[in-house]
Design an enzyme around this catalytic site. Structure first.
Site, mmCIF file in Angstrom:
data_model
loop_
_atom_site.group_PDB
_atom_site.id
_atom_site.type_symbol
_atom_site.label_atom_id
_atom_site.label_comp_id
_atom_site.label_asym_id
_atom_site.label_seq_id
_atom_site.Cartn_x
_atom_site.Cartn_y
_atom_site.Cartn_z
ATOM 1 N N ASN A 147 -39.481 9.979 36.884
ATOM 2 C CA ASN A 147 -38.029 9.849 36.744
ATOM 3 C C ASN A 147 -37.642 10.174 35.313
ATOM 4 O O ASN A 147 -38.447 10.031 34.395
ATOM 5 C CB ASN A 147 -37.613 8.399 37.066
ATOM 6 C CG ASN A 147 -36.118 8.195 36.977
ATOM 7 O OD1 ASN A 147 -35.329 9.025 37.468
ATOM 8 N ND2 ASN A 147 -35.689 7.124 36.331
ATOM 9 N N GLY A 171 -26.956 17.312 39.877
ATOM 10 C CA GLY A 171 -28.139 18.172 39.993
ATOM 11 C C GLY A 171 -28.397 19.085 38.804
ATOM 12 O O GLY A 171 -29.089 20.093 38.942
ATOM 13 N N SER A 172 -27.885 18.714 37.628
ATOM 14 C CA SER A 172 -28.107 19.621 36.490
ATOM 15 C C SER A 172 -29.575 19.631 36.046
ATOM 16 O O SER A 172 -30.069 20.658 35.578
ATOM 17 C CB SER A 172 -27.180 19.288 35.320
ATOM 18 O OG SER A 172 -27.577 18.111 34.674
ATOM 19 N N ASN A 173 -30.266 18.526 36.212
ATOM 20 C CA ASN A 173 -31.699 18.534 35.880
ATOM 21 C C ASN A 173 -32.490 19.357 36.895
ATOM 22 O O ASN A 173 -33.427 20.070 36.547
ATOM 23 C CB ASN A 173 -32.241 17.107 35.802
ATOM 24 C CG ASN A 173 -31.987 16.482 34.441
ATOM 25 O OD1 ASN A 173 -32.584 16.874 33.444
ATOM 26 N ND2 ASN A 173 -31.068 15.528 34.387
ATOM 27 N N MET A 231 -29.936 8.012 42.882
ATOM 28 C CA MET A 231 -29.267 6.773 42.508
ATOM 29 C C MET A 231 -29.722 5.530 43.269
ATOM 30 O O MET A 231 -29.117 4.478 43.142
ATOM 31 C CB MET A 231 -27.743 6.941 42.622
ATOM 32 C CG MET A 231 -27.183 7.977 41.664
ATOM 33 S SD MET A 231 -27.716 7.749 39.942
ATOM 34 C CE MET A 231 -26.675 6.369 39.476
ATOM 35 N N HIS A 239 -34.847 9.233 32.371
ATOM 36 C CA HIS A 239 -33.853 8.213 32.019
ATOM 37 C C HIS A 239 -33.211 8.606 30.692
ATOM 38 O O HIS A 239 -33.918 8.930 29.734
ATOM 39 C CB HIS A 239 -34.538 6.848 31.904
ATOM 40 C CG HIS A 239 -33.569 5.744 31.683
ATOM 41 N ND1 HIS A 239 -32.774 5.241 32.694
ATOM 42 C CD2 HIS A 239 -33.214 5.066 30.562
ATOM 43 C CE1 HIS A 239 -31.991 4.290 32.209
ATOM 44 N NE2 HIS A 239 -32.244 4.173 30.911
HETATM 45 C C1 GRF Z 1 -29.215 12.261 34.151
HETATM 46 O O1 GRF Z 1 -28.556 11.824 33.008
HETATM 47 C C2 GRF Z 1 -30.537 11.537 34.318
HETATM 48 O O2 GRF Z 1 -31.108 11.184 33.100
HETATM 49 C C3 GRF Z 1 -30.135 10.300 35.082
HETATM 50 O O3 GRF Z 1 -29.133 10.726 35.950
HETATM 51 C C4 GRF Z 1 -28.486 11.876 35.427
HETATM 52 C C5 GRF Z 1 -28.564 12.932 36.483
HETATM 53 O O4 GRF Z 1 -27.852 14.075 36.136
HETATM 54 N N1 GRF Z 1 -31.295 9.729 35.741
HETATM 55 P P1 GRF Z 1 -28.008 15.404 36.977
HETATM 56 O O5 GRF Z 1 -27.665 15.058 38.425
HETATM 57 O O6 GRF Z 1 -29.415 15.879 36.833
HETATM 58 O O7 GRF Z 1 -27.017 16.351 36.387
#
Ligand code: GRF
Length: 208
Positions: free
Chosen positions: A109, A13-15, A91, A111
């Site tokens: 999304n 969940g860092s994004n 995922m 990527h």
């Molecule tokens: C990120 O690298 C994103 O690009 C990919 O999955 C990862 C998710 O990371 N789709 P986080 O859960 O947001 O830390």
């Protein structure tokens, strides 16, 4: 008006957190209405709870088919009056026709590579192993194809100095965190229209 978003995440969940931080700093004009996850152990859940964001857990085993699970996700998105669906490390591939159709060009999304190169999982490792010097970040619309929807935004990252797939991922992740919030913010200021596969940003008001 802040755009109402739903986050779909399966893991760290860092994004999600980066977008939340940018919202709180006043740099991303969005409101996170809900976190939807298929993983009861996703660290993203803690982030949501700490920030009083509702969490909806979808249990894959409760549905006979993935399409049915996606129909349920659509109901959740409708319930929270979602205007933009933000996949952040979700995922599972979205397969439900009704979901994809109802939210056409409103599901995005991120990527961790420059699409169409290195689709699918472990994109950073794929890029590192391939020996490319430049990889990057792609934010794209989600459609029926794997990592194949129209591209909204890309940013290159020089990975020539990276010594492992992990270092590559860390360098790209920093760029992801800034880029995703910027793109989400742009949705509150206009719309991306499609000309074939090319997206073009139009500020409001959109002339028809
Ligand atoms: C990120 O690298 C994103 O690009 C990919 O999955 C990862 C998710 O990371 N789709 P986080 O859960 O947001 O830390």
């Amino acid at each position: 008006m802040a755009i109402k978003i739903a986050i779909l995440a399966s893991g760290r969940g860092s994004n999600f957190l980066a977008i939340l931080n940018e919202i709180n700093a006043g740099r991303c004009n969005a409101e996170i209405k809900v976190l939807i996850t298929n993983n009861p152990e996703a660290p993203a859940i803690e982030i949501a709870k700490k920030n009083s964001i509702p969490v909806e857990f979808i249990d894959r085993t409760k549905f006979k088919k993935r399409e049915e699970m996606d129909d349920y996700i659509k109901l959740l998105l409708d319930k929270y009056k979602t205007e933009l669906v933000v996949l952040a490390g979700y995922m599972l591939i979205l397969k439900g026709k009704s979901l994809l159709e109802a939210y056409r060009n409103r599901i995005i999304n991120i990527h961790p590579a420059l699409l169409p190169a290195f689709k699918g999982e472990d994109a950073q490792k794929q890029a590192f192993d391939a020996g490319v010097k430049i990889s990057g970040v792609t934010i794209h619309f989600v459609d029926e194809t794997l990592d194949g929807g129209p591209i909204i935004y890309q940013e290159a990252v020089d990975i020539s100095d990276c010594n492992s797939a992990e270092e590559t991922a860390a360098k790209i992740l920093k760029v992801e965190h800034k880029a995703y919030a910027k793109v989400v913010d742009s949705f509150s200021k206009g719309a991306y229209v499609l000309k074939g596969r090319r997206t073009q940003f139009i500020n409001f008001p959109i002339k028809k």
